[in-house]
Design a protein around this motif. Structure first.
Motif, PDB file in Angstrom:
ATOM      1  N   CYS B 244       0.823  -1.206   0.000  1.00  0.00           N
ATOM      2  CA  CYS B 244       0.000   0.000   0.000  1.00  0.00           C
ATOM      3  C   CYS B 244       0.854   1.252   0.000  1.00  0.00           C
ATOM      4  O   CYS B 244       0.337   2.362  -0.112  1.00  0.00           O
ATOM      5  N   CYS B 248      -1.286   4.388   5.807  1.00  0.00           N
ATOM      6  CA  CYS B 248      -1.839   4.860   7.087  1.00  0.00           C
ATOM      7  C   CYS B 248      -0.789   5.538   7.953  1.00  0.00           C
ATOM      8  O   CYS B 248      -1.003   6.671   8.393  1.00  0.00           O
ATOM      9  N   PRO B 249       0.358   4.879   8.237  1.00  0.00           N
ATOM     10  CA  PRO B 249       1.340   5.562   9.080  1.00  0.00           C
ATOM     11  C   PRO B 249       1.836   6.874   8.472  1.00  0.00           C
ATOM     12  O   PRO B 249       2.205   7.794   9.210  1.00  0.00           O
ATOM     13  N   CYS B 255      -1.065   1.324  11.148  1.00  0.00           N
ATOM     14  CA  CYS B 255      -1.459   0.275  10.201  1.00  0.00           C
ATOM     15  C   CYS B 255      -2.309  -0.738  10.953  1.00  0.00           C
ATOM     16  O   CYS B 255      -1.927  -1.217  12.015  1.00  0.00           O
ATOM     17  N   THR B 256      -3.463  -1.069  10.405  1.00  0.00           N
ATOM     18  CA  THR B 256      -4.308  -2.075  11.048  1.00  0.00           C
ATOM     19  C   THR B 256      -4.162  -3.432  10.367  1.00  0.00           C
ATOM     20  O   THR B 256      -4.841  -4.377  10.725  1.00  0.00           O
ATOM     21  N   CYS B 258      -4.309  -4.333   6.860  1.00  0.00           N
ATOM     22  CA  CYS B 258      -5.298  -4.771   5.865  1.00  0.00           C
ATOM     23  C   CYS B 258      -4.685  -5.555   4.705  1.00  0.00           C
ATOM     24  O   CYS B 258      -5.395  -6.284   4.025  1.00  0.00           O
TER      25      CYS B 258
HETATM   26  S1  SF4 Z   1      -3.889  -0.727   7.150  1.00  0.00           S
HETATM   27 FE1  SF4 Z   1      -1.710  -1.082   6.823  1.00  0.00          FE
HETATM   28  S2  SF4 Z   1      -1.642  -2.346   4.985  1.00  0.00           S
HETATM   29 FE2  SF4 Z   1      -3.669  -1.372   5.030  1.00  0.00          FE
HETATM   30  S3  SF4 Z   1      -3.481   0.525   3.866  1.00  0.00           S
HETATM   31 FE3  SF4 Z   1      -3.085   1.034   6.011  1.00  0.00          FE
HETATM   32  S4  SF4 Z   1      -0.850   0.884   6.220  1.00  0.00           S
HETATM   33 FE4  SF4 Z   1      -1.411  -0.187   4.350  1.00  0.00          FE
END
Ligand code: SF4
Ligand code: SF4
Ligand code: SF4
Lengths: 150, 332
Positions: B244, B248-249, B255-256, B258
């Motif tokens: 990705c 998110c970070p 990051c969860t 996904c």
């Molecule tokens: S949850 Fe983690 S893997 Fe999913 S988009 Fe966000 S940072 Fe990327």
């Protein structure tokens, strides 16, 4: 091992005492708890026959995958034992193991496994008696659990 | 004029529709896809019905992107039907790959869920129950629920996986191009991701610091440029497949997970549990007994309100899948 020490113990030849033999997987760190288990043998202290002992380098080696995989494959209980705080041969493996155990305690019920089926303990190499008591009491609690007696 | 293009299908089982949105987010790249593929079945975007699918010859669809988990009998029927009609079946998105968010419902049995929806929740609305006490829901009767949520690959053969909730459009485009090329990658390949962790793409710096305790992500404003986990926020980047671009970070959210569990051999929740445990170090006095250490760790981890949802939000269907043992007796 007498019936008195493990009252609910399944008797392999007569098939009495419990509904079926339990399977309990015990991960022992080679430096402390495995040594304690060894001494329990030398001192002729009884330990439950239901245990399947797996010797590992460190309790920190016991990935939670191993614990969950044991349950997935049908273990009735899983124990992990390591050296007391401050005694870890690798400095902090036993602390990480404790951290995982604390999270596992809360996670297992979410996966449908009663947290009482998992135990983490510190056992020093001199504590053969403690090893005997902890394993005996755990297996007994699992039999009671299994028959709904608890 | 008919130009023969390979047929593609996109279908949703237990899904939120976000994966279709990810497909639409391909924007102008959709024109290229329209040139190279014929979208033959996709109830979200086209007026195509189950009967149309049934009428197709077996194996006539080149690639099906199936998003969503398998929750109901109807989900399973459709997945089987699509498998029959497709030469390649792709588990598209986290729900198809590992059960996704819907698999968090596996904490409860199907009966408990229905009773919660139809009894407890509905009773909060006056007048929902008849005089005889029975509840007559206006809800359309769903097909019977499966006992638990399944990832697609648990019940139907899957050729490839495209992870993500939803998959990033750029990665999805790469994956679709790969599926149109020859030779195809080995069966079972996870497409549209890297073989490294989210941390690998993350711009935040690791300073080799272990926080004494975790904190809720809403409780602090994290320092710019510094790893969220090292600041005590449960970021699952180190146990999660990259792909990705550490979305998110990069924007201060942990990051969860996904994109799914990085380690293919681990029980998903266990991999992230180990990773998180390695990151926290309370101040432990010396000497300390068993109970003191346990209490210190309990306190250090108390911000993890929901261990399963924190450690394994998207891969839940695979945690104890296939278990046959006695421990299953406890399972709801
Ligand atoms: S949850 Fe983690 S893997 Fe999913 S988009 Fe966000 S940072 Fe990327
Ligand atoms: S993977 Fe995410 S976006 Fe796709 S259907 Fe599931 S919940 Fe929705
Ligand atoms: S743990 Fe999270 S914040 Fe830290 S480097 Fe990894 S992805 Fe970035």
């Amino acid at each position: 091992m007498t019936e008195a020490t493990v009252p609910h113990r399944y008797h392999p030849t007569t098939g009495t005492g419990g509904s079926r033999p339990l399977r309990v997987v015990v991960f022992l760190c080679t430096w402390c708890s495995f040594s304690a288990a060894d001494k329990a043998g030398t001192k002729r202290l009884p330990v439950p026959a239901e245990l399947s002992v797996i010797r590992v380098a460190c309790s920190g080696r016991v990935e939670p995958t191993l614990v969950l995989e044991a349950f997935r494959q049908g273990a009735d209980g899983v124990m992990v034992m390591g050296c007391h705080p401050g005694d870890c041969h690798y400095q902090s493996g036993n602390l990480q193991a404790q951290c995982r155990a604390v999270l596992l305690d809360r996670l297992l019920p979410q996966l449908g496994i009663d947290a009482a089926r998992f135990r983490f303990h510190y056992v020093a190499s001199t504590e053969a008696d403690r090893y005997h008591h902890l394993t005996t009491e755990f297996v007994q609690s699992l039999y009671e659990f299994d028959t709904g007696a608890s | 004029m008919t130009v023969s293009r390979p047929a593609m299908a996109i279908y949703w089982t237990g899904s939120c529709g976000g994966c279709e949105v990810a497909f639409l987010n391909l924007d102008e790249a959709l024109l290229g896809i329209g040139r190279d593929w014929e979208l033959s079945f996709c109830p979200c975007l086209l007026d195509t019905k189950r009967a149309d699918l049934e009428a197709m010859a077996d194996g006539s669809i080149a690639v099906t992107l199936l998003n969503g988990c398998l929750r109901s009998g109807e989900n399973l029927e459709m997945a089987r039907l699509l498998r029959l009609k497709s030469r390649l079946l792709v588990a598209f998105g986290s729900c198809a790959d590992g059960g996704g968010v819907p698999a968090l419902a596996n904490e409860a049995s199907a009966a408990q869920l229905l009773s919660r929806i139809c009894d407890t929740a509905a009773d909060a609305v006056p007048g929902q129950r008849g005089d005889d006490g029975t509840f007559s829901p206006e809800l359309p009767a769903p097909s019977p629920l499966l006992p638990r949520v399944h990832a697609v690959a648990e019940l139907v053969d899957v050729d490839y996986v495209i992870p993500g909730c939803p998959p990033e459009p750029d990665r999805l485009l790469d994956a679709i191009r790969t599926l149109g090329m020859s030779p195809l990658p080995p069966r079972g390949t996870v497409l549209g991701c890297t073989s490294r962790s989210v941390c690998d793409d993350c711009p935040r710096e690791k300073r080799n610091h272990r926080p004494q305790r975790l904190v809720r992500s809403c409780a602090i404003i994290p320092e710019e440029g510094w790893c969220l986990l090292e600041q005590g926020i449960a970021c699952m980047g180190m146990a999660t497949r990259g792909g990705c671009g550490a979305l998110c970070p990069t924007v201060h959210a942990p990051c969860t997970g996904c994109y799914g569990t990085l380690d293919p051999d681990a029980v998903p929740v266990a991999a992230s549990l180990s990773a998180l445990s390695a990151a926290v170090l309370p101040d432990i006095p010396h000497p300390a007994d068993d109970r003191t250490v346990r209490e210190l760790y309990r306190a250090a981890l108390s911000a993890v309100a929901d261990p399963l949802g924190t450690l394994c939000r998207y891969d839940g269907a695979r945690n104890l899948a296939g278990g046959t043992g006695q421990s299953g007796a406890d399972r709801g």
